[in-house]
Design an enzyme around this catalytic site. Structure first.
Site, short mmCIF file in Angstrom:
data_model
loop_
_atom_site.label_atom_id
_atom_site.label_comp_id
_atom_site.label_asym_id
_atom_site.label_seq_id
_atom_site.Cartn_x
_atom_site.Cartn_y
_atom_site.Cartn_z
N ARG A 180 22.42 87.54 9.21
CA ARG A 180 23.30 86.45 9.61
C ARG A 180 24.44 86.31 8.60
NH1 ARG A 180 19.63 83.09 12.94
NH2 ARG A 180 18.67 84.77 14.15
N GLU A 182 26.43 84.12 7.86
CA GLU A 182 26.82 82.72 7.76
C GLU A 182 27.07 82.38 6.31
OE1 GLU A 182 24.51 79.33 9.68
OE2 GLU A 182 23.47 81.09 10.45
N ARG A 188 17.67 76.74 2.58
CA ARG A 188 16.87 77.37 3.64
C ARG A 188 17.59 78.49 4.38
NH1 ARG A 188 16.75 74.10 8.93
NH2 ARG A 188 18.88 73.37 9.07
N HIS A 189 18.80 78.86 3.97
CA HIS A 189 19.53 79.93 4.64
C HIS A 189 19.58 81.19 3.78
CE1 HIS A 189 21.07 76.61 7.14
NE2 HIS A 189 21.15 77.54 8.07
N GLU A 331 12.80 73.44 10.98
CA GLU A 331 12.68 74.39 12.08
C GLU A 331 12.25 75.76 11.55
OE1 GLU A 331 16.19 76.37 13.41
OE2 GLU A 331 14.56 77.71 13.93
N SER A 334 12.97 79.13 17.06
CA SER A 334 13.77 78.67 18.18
C SER A 334 13.45 79.63 19.32
CB SER A 334 15.24 78.76 17.79
OG SER A 334 16.00 77.99 18.66
N ARG A 382 10.70 81.17 5.75
CA ARG A 382 10.56 79.73 5.97
C ARG A 382 9.12 79.33 6.20
NH1 ARG A 382 15.50 77.34 9.69
NH2 ARG A 382 17.20 78.18 8.42
#
Lengths: 408, 408
Positions: A180, A182, A188-189, A331, A334, A382
């Site tokens: 990712r 991002e 948490r990323h 989370e 998903s 996670r």
């Protein structure tokens, strides 16, 4: 033989801490237990000692500092080790009892995940990570130079899992890296993490998919509780946390119920708004108070906040057959029933203003017979972080990658 | 309920081939076996039938063509399907009994690999695929745009496996993608494949490593032989091959013995020359004739033909503590004892004219105590191809990647 830590005799011999030695010795029983060692009933009477690998005398961090709980020994001026120093010197940091326990438990999570699914008849698949087109429109994707052209790193194995379902594999799982791009610098990323992915055809209702996933998670939680107590307690010594609680069967709440609970707690939000991260955490606390569980499923998300391939709820078009799963209010998965009809998929994509040309091969996968199916992707790091009650996903990634860290 | 292939009644109803249907029916015993179906003793008396997903009437390939052995039915003008058509339409090609068997067996290889190593006390690790520096000098590495900078895709998890050994994990394995930017368009090269990787510390001799790896391979071969006969026979129907033979314990030849065998067979090569691919294949045939095995280890490669991190043979500096493993005459694993001393590693890198600055972090990993260790990496797709006696690695990669193929 083993890492050398506290043996004063070795310092006396000039052997540095963390050197690797071979020892020839007599094993003798002792009369009084040796409190400072893990082997308390015997001691070695050394006859010969060989230094196999001499550590440099100045270690970048001390193992005893690296396992010290926050705050402990502060009065005596004892140090703890900050996260960047740990990660910069990961080879030494991973030698602590805490790190060893975390990553042995992580190994256990993968094994429990696969063993549970294999028993349920799932087939393990291997999906490519280099892909020719960015599946979800191109945001947050890493670009790769591919000979004279360019390619992308897969943000998820979803398309390939779905193709396997369309190819009659019925139930599949895969474990592998997910990328990712991002620029998120949070606890948490990560830019690269390990995805535990599931996809399956179902017969009557997408809740069959939810049930398979939640049962898999419950088997993982049970396996950890029953077989990794030593590791859990070792981690808790440095990072205390409440034992992880779960229900059987897993609690499943509908989105509207969650919004009602949040309203009752004073949160202002619309029925079809997405959950913010603080509201997810608050909801986690409310659910824990009411149901005494750290794990639950939130089902039937508003259609508007989910990706184009999500199946709308046939009985209420404002909602969808999609779900997230949460551990300690964060989370970890998903997922959704996917649209398996090429026509409906095209319509949904157009509604999201996605260029149909770019996702043609995705849509074409469903033109030659596709069973109703659903699935989801779980973030391994996670799951480990939240199960152990840790507070940073870098603690459960051996060599974490984020926008600012690419080494070691 | 299931894919629809040959049911003439469905054609009569206008339901296209490969559509997904739900059927309400009575299951009735039949008096005479139904030879053309896998369920031979019962038949369905359909009461109601629902089309769940209608396949487009024109399939890009016919399943019965895709499973036809080469040459069969040629006289009747029956088609077979070429590889690019298969791969372009992989969702349909994967529905054949042959493809289903191949990938269920591949799933089995992964499971047997992990279960065997877990029983031996190995820990599963997850290593990063995005790395900051190209470990082996930068050739054949894919470049990734990483925010405002750039990075590389890991050609092997080796450095990370070795760091885990230095971090006291003792024995580790990992299963994950490996990336090679080689412009090789052969039957056995892929730009992305799945690596089954092993690394372990040893106590007395690097042959402990060889023994662990060969025993793991033997457990895989036995597991396949004992639990995947249906899959093997299904693949053999389309692609006939001799059963895979192996010895216990595994045959280990030294490089000099292999060269002598090749000399005897008329091959001209120097004692310290590397083996060419044709010579590897010839050697495979000679070994099969002499020892009746399709699997063996070639030990003690000339130091000059191996990477800089390979441990020299202490008793003969022209050779090294390194090995390859072969199945049906093709390499499936390359491995070695690694240099675990930072000083010697620097010298060996300099000898290979490698810029020490670029591999500084690799060398530094060994400065704080590093046990003697070794390992190797196995190509999953090659193992499956060679075990089944197939002739192209694209047959054992679900979604193969090569210099010319990035889709689907």
């Amino acid at each position: 033989m083993s890492g050398v830590e506290d043996l004063t005799i070795l310092c006396f011999l000039g052997i540095t801490k963390e050197s690797i030695v071979d020892v020839e010795a007599m094993v003798r029983k002792v009369e009084q237990k040796i409190e400072s060692c893990s082997q308390q009933d015997v001691e070695l009477h050394i006859e010969r000692i060989f230094v196999i690998s001499q550590a440099e005398p100045r270690l970048p961090l001390q193992l005893e500092d690296a396992v010290r709980p926050d705050g402990e020994g502060e009065e005596e001026g004892r140090a703890t080790v900050n996260q960047d120093t740990r990660l910069d010197n990961r080879v030494i940091d991973l030698r602590t009892t805490t790190s060893q326990a975390i990553f042995r438990l992580q190994s256990g999570v993968c094994q429990l995940f696969r063993d549970t699914l294999t028993k349920k008849g799932f087939v393990e698949i291997q999906t490519p990570k280099i892909i020719s087109a960015a599946s979800e429109g191109g945001a947050n994707v890493f670009t790769v130079s591919y000979f004279k052209s360019s390619a992308y790193l897969a943000q998820s194995p979803q398309l390939y899992k779905q193709m396997c379902i369309c190819a009659d594999f019925d139930k599949v799982f895969c474990v592998g890296p997910v990328f990712r791009a991002e620029d998120s610098n949070t606890h948490r990323h990560l830019t690269e993490f390990v995805g535990l992915d599931i996809e399956m055809a179902f017969n009557y209702h997408y809740h069959e998919v939810i049930d398979s996933i939640t049962d898999t998670m419950v088997q993982i939680f049970k396996g950890l509780r029953d077989n990794f107590q030593t590791e859990i307690q070792t981690v808790n010594k440095q990072f205390p946390s409440e034992p992880f609680k779960f229900l059987e069967p897993t609690l499943r709440l509908e989105y509207t119920e969650a919004v009602a609970m949040l309203h009752e707690a004073g949160v202002e939000m619309g029925d079809e708004d997405d959950l913010s991260t603080p509201n997810e955490k608050l909801l986690g606390r409310l659910v824990k108070e009411k149901y005494d569980t750290d794990f639950y499923v939130l089902d039937k998300y508003p259609l508007a906040v989910r990706p184009f391939y999500t199946m709308p709820d046939p009985s209420n078009p404002k909602y969808s057959n999609s779900y997230d799963m949460f551990m300690r209010g964060e989370e970890i998965l998903s997922g959704a029933q996917r649209v398996h009809d090429a026509q409906l998929l095209s319509e949904r994509a157009q509604h999201h203003q996605i260029d149909l040309e770019k996702i043609k091969s995705y849509i074409d996968s469903f033109r030659f017979g596709a069973p109703p199916h659903g699935g989801g992707g779980i973030g391994l790091e996670r799951v480990c972080m939240l199960y152990l009650g840790l507070h940073n996903v870098r603690q459960t990634s051996m060599f974490p990658r984020d926008p600012k860290r690419l080494t070691p």
